[in-house]
Design a protein around this motif. Structure first.
Motif, PDB file in Angstrom:
ATOM      1  N   ALA A   5       0.837  -1.207   0.000  1.00  0.00           N
ATOM      2  CA  ALA A   5       0.000   0.000   0.000  1.00  0.00           C
ATOM      3  C   ALA A   5       0.867   1.249   0.000  1.00  0.00           C
ATOM      4  CB  ALA A   5      -0.909   0.002   1.223  1.00  0.00           C
ATOM      5  N   ASN A   6       0.608   2.105  -0.992  1.00  0.00           N
ATOM      6  CA  ASN A   6       1.284   3.400  -1.116  1.00  0.00           C
ATOM      7  C   ASN A   6       2.767   3.305  -1.447  1.00  0.00           C
ATOM      8  OD1 ASN A   6      -1.098   4.624  -0.495  1.00  0.00           O
ATOM      9  ND2 ASN A   6      -0.615   4.922   1.652  1.00  0.00           N
ATOM     10  N   LEU A 186      -1.302   1.471   9.487  1.00  0.00           N
ATOM     11  CA  LEU A 186      -2.644   1.786   8.983  1.00  0.00           C
ATOM     12  C   LEU A 186      -2.907   1.113   7.627  1.00  0.00           C
ATOM     13  CD1 LEU A 186      -3.028   5.575   9.948  1.00  0.00           C
ATOM     14  CD2 LEU A 186      -4.124   3.610  11.007  1.00  0.00           C
ATOM     15  N   ALA A 187      -2.152   0.060   7.330  1.00  0.00           N
ATOM     16  CA  ALA A 187      -2.379  -0.649   6.054  1.00  0.00           C
ATOM     17  C   ALA A 187      -3.808  -1.171   6.011  1.00  0.00           C
ATOM     18  CB  ALA A 187      -1.383  -1.801   5.920  1.00  0.00           C
ATOM     19  N   ALA A 224      -0.194   9.552   7.865  1.00  0.00           N
ATOM     20  CA  ALA A 224      -1.179   8.474   7.667  1.00  0.00           C
ATOM     21  C   ALA A 224      -0.853   7.703   6.395  1.00  0.00           C
ATOM     22  CB  ALA A 224      -2.591   9.055   7.601  1.00  0.00           C
ATOM     23  N   ALA A 225      -0.492   8.424   5.335  1.00  0.00           N
ATOM     24  CA  ALA A 225      -0.148   7.755   4.072  1.00  0.00           C
ATOM     25  C   ALA A 225       1.122   6.919   4.249  1.00  0.00           C
ATOM     26  CB  ALA A 225       0.036   8.778   2.964  1.00  0.00           C
ATOM     27  N   ARG A 230      -5.129   4.604   2.981  1.00  0.00           N
ATOM     28  CA  ARG A 230      -5.662   5.373   1.855  1.00  0.00           C
ATOM     29  C   ARG A 230      -6.117   6.678   2.467  1.00  0.00           C
ATOM     30  NH1 ARG A 230     -10.417   3.848  -0.540  1.00  0.00           N
ATOM     31  NH2 ARG A 230     -10.874   2.502   1.215  1.00  0.00           N
ATOM     32  N   THR A 231      -5.469   7.763   2.075  1.00  0.00           N
ATOM     33  CA  THR A 231      -5.638   9.007   2.826  1.00  0.00           C
ATOM     34  C   THR A 231      -6.268  10.093   1.979  1.00  0.00           C
ATOM     35  OG1 THR A 231      -3.650   8.381   4.044  1.00  0.00           O
ATOM     36  CG2 THR A 231      -4.386  10.652   4.285  1.00  0.00           C
ATOM     37  N   PHE A 232      -7.329  10.692   2.500  1.00  0.00           N
ATOM     38  CA  PHE A 232      -8.039  11.775   1.815  1.00  0.00           C
ATOM     39  C   PHE A 232      -7.912  13.028   2.664  1.00  0.00           C
ATOM     40  CE2 PHE A 232      -9.602   7.859   0.258  1.00  0.00           C
ATOM     41  CZ  PHE A 232      -9.920   8.083  -1.076  1.00  0.00           C
TER      42      PHE A 232
END
Ligand code: C5P
Length: 401
Positions: A5-6, A186-187, A224-225, A230-232
């Protein structure tokens, strides 16, 4: 569960029949959450076209060190910095030799030389070439430099030989790549963060706002990313660049921030309201610029804005909801009241009256308050504070179903 992730993966493709498998490898890396960019050697382009890999990766494919146009878009040093992992698959015997010698005679070797990223190779070649003492010596040199080697597998080869030298299957390579990273705290999570000020229009050229810089919310989004979420980031007007790997949604006023938040928050795991939302807005926005009058006074009638975070805290299921309380007096009492009134899970209290922390500064010091406890985080940079805060919040999230 394996996750990329990311993660930014630079996939190097060198010349060999297994290059056709690189197309599938891009998909398997993306399945695990990675963003993929591709560098091809000139020999690789004899086996598969850059266009195929461009279409699959969604990014232009890099092929030449000496192409001014490509260098202007994303040069070799930027590519080297961008990558979290450089994965060369297939890695030919010739590429391993050039890498072992520290050569920089094409784009891929140059990027490998320039990058601090983890480097992994999935060798693919004829069994005789793999067994050759020259290749084996290069392999040892590379392993001594902490280059990760995935495979090769044993079996029947394109040339009709049987033996070691087959490239691992794309799904095996993708899983091996994921195993090089610690799973982020936070995955698999979705995080929504509001940041910055809001602007409430008075007329076409004037507005009511505040001094919020957005730095704290942006730092939280980056942290967070980095932790794999998945960060908004729903952002009011700021001068800050979008943090890497974060999706930013730009808004101007509180009503737009409310709408965007209630669009993104349902189903998210963590909602952080770091924005300094204007509590009130003018009842009407004048259609034309207001003119000066003879009176020394003028009155603008205001109406309350909706409370964004309080609305998010009513959602079912409720995301773990974290607010900020910026106060210049009675900090902890006001913060605790807000925690209860808005039904938050946690509030981050910061004293904006203290010199050097808070609103427009680079540092912050805060107290975390939940219904049962208080925890102080002493003064540190907003970036460090954000990482520490995200790590603490990750521990408090309910375990994933
Ligand atoms: O009530 P106050 O503005 O001091 O509360 C601060 C917290 O509430 C912050 O987390 C802020 O982002 C959030 N807030 C909000 N919507 C508003 C006002 C504040 O989400 N209209």
């Amino acid at each position: 569960m394996s996750s990329l992730a990311n993660k930014h993966i630079l996939l190097g493709v060198t010349g060999g029949i297994a290059a056709y498998k690189s197309a599938d490898l891009i998909r398997r890396l993306q399945d695990l959450g990675a963003e993929v960019r591709v560098v091809m050697t000139s020999a690789a382009q004899e086996f598969i076209t850059p266009l195929t890999l461009q279409a699959l990766s969604g990014n232009p494919v890099h092929t030449s060190l000496l192409d001014p146009e490509a260098e202007a878009a994303m040069g070799h040093i930027q590519l080297a910095r961008w990558a979290d992992l450089i994965l060369v698959a297939p890695a030919s015997a010739d590429f391993m030799a050039r890498l072992a010698q520290g050569k920089g005679d094409d784009l891929l070797t140059t990027v490998c030389l320039a990058s601090a990223a983890t480097l992994a190779l999935a060798p693919a070649m004829n069994q005789g070439m793999w067994r050759n003492p020259g290749t084996q010596a290069n392999l040892q040199t590379l392993q001594a430099r902490k280059v990760h080697i995935f495979g090769p597998a044993d079996g029947s080869q394109a040339c009709g030989d049987v033996g070691p030298g087959r490239m691992l299957e794309p799904v095996q390579i993708a899983i091996a790549a994921a195993s090089l990273f610690q799973p982020g705290s936070l995955a698999g999570r979705k995080v929504v963060i509001t940041a910055g000020p809001t602007r409430e229009a008075i007329d076409p050229v004037r507005y009511i706002s505040n001094y919020s810089s957005g730095k704290m919310g942006y730092a939280l989004a980056l942290a967070a990313a980095e932790a794999g979420a998945r960060t908004f980031l729903i952002s009011g007007p700021t001068n800050l660049a979008v943090p890497d790997r974060v999706t930013r949604i730009d808004v101007t006023n509180a009503q737009q921030m409310y709408d965007a938040s209630l669009q993104e928050a349902p189903g998210c795991d963590l909602f952080i309201g770091a924005a300094a939302v204007a509590d009130y807005r003018p009842v009407t926005i004048a259609a034309h610029k207001l003119k000066k009058t003879h009176s020394d006074q003028m009155t603008i009638e205001l109406v309350k804005n909706p409370d964004i975070i309080a609305a998010v805290a009513t959602l079912q299921p409720k995301p773990f909801t974290v607010g900020f309380a910026a106060e210049s007096e009675n900090l902890l009492t006001y913060a605790r009241t807000k925690l209860q009134q808005k039904n938050l899970d946690l509030i981050v209290a910061n004293n904006i009256a203290t010199e050097g922390i808070g609103f427009d500064s680079d540092d912050n010091a805060v107290t975390l308050i939940d219904p049962n406890s208080e925890q102080e985080l002493t003064q540190r940079s907003k970036q460090q504070l954000a990482r520490d805060l995200i790590a603490l919040l990750a521990e408090r999230l309910p375990t994933q179903q």
